[in-house]
Design a protein around this motif. Structure first.
Motif: not given
Length: 94
Positions: A1-14
């Motif tokens: 898991m790349t940091p960009q995809s992780f951040m995109a998932g966190v933003i979508a969850g938020a």
């Protein structure tokens, strides 16, 4: 898991959580029981709308949504003050 995809998932969850937080405020805005409760719910909806726009701007990587959030913040503040003043004194302009 790349940091960009992780951040995109966190933003979508938020964004999902903030959207869910809008539902009780919308219920309180529609059902009452008093006018001050409705004003507070409207102010809460303004704040959550600002949060949604900020998260959407972060997700899409554009600054347009940040400017829209700033406009909503200004209008929300003025609207809350005017409605509160009207409820307190039944007059907006002194």
């Amino acid at each position: 898991m790349t940091p960009q995809s992780f951040m995109a998932g966190v933003i979508a969850g938020a964004m999902l959580l903030v959207g869910l937080a809008m539902l009780p405020a919308l219920y309180r805005l529609l059902r009452g029981p008093t006018v001050p409760d409705r004003i507070l719910a409207l102010d809460t909806l303004f704040v959550t709308a600002i949060a949604e726009l900020m998260l959407l701007g972060m997700h899409l990587g554009t600054a347009v949504y940040f400017e829209a959030a700033l406009v909503i913040a200004m209008l929300g503040f003025v609207g809350t003050v005017v409605l509160s003043k009207y409820v307190m004194r039944r007059d907006i302009v002194e």
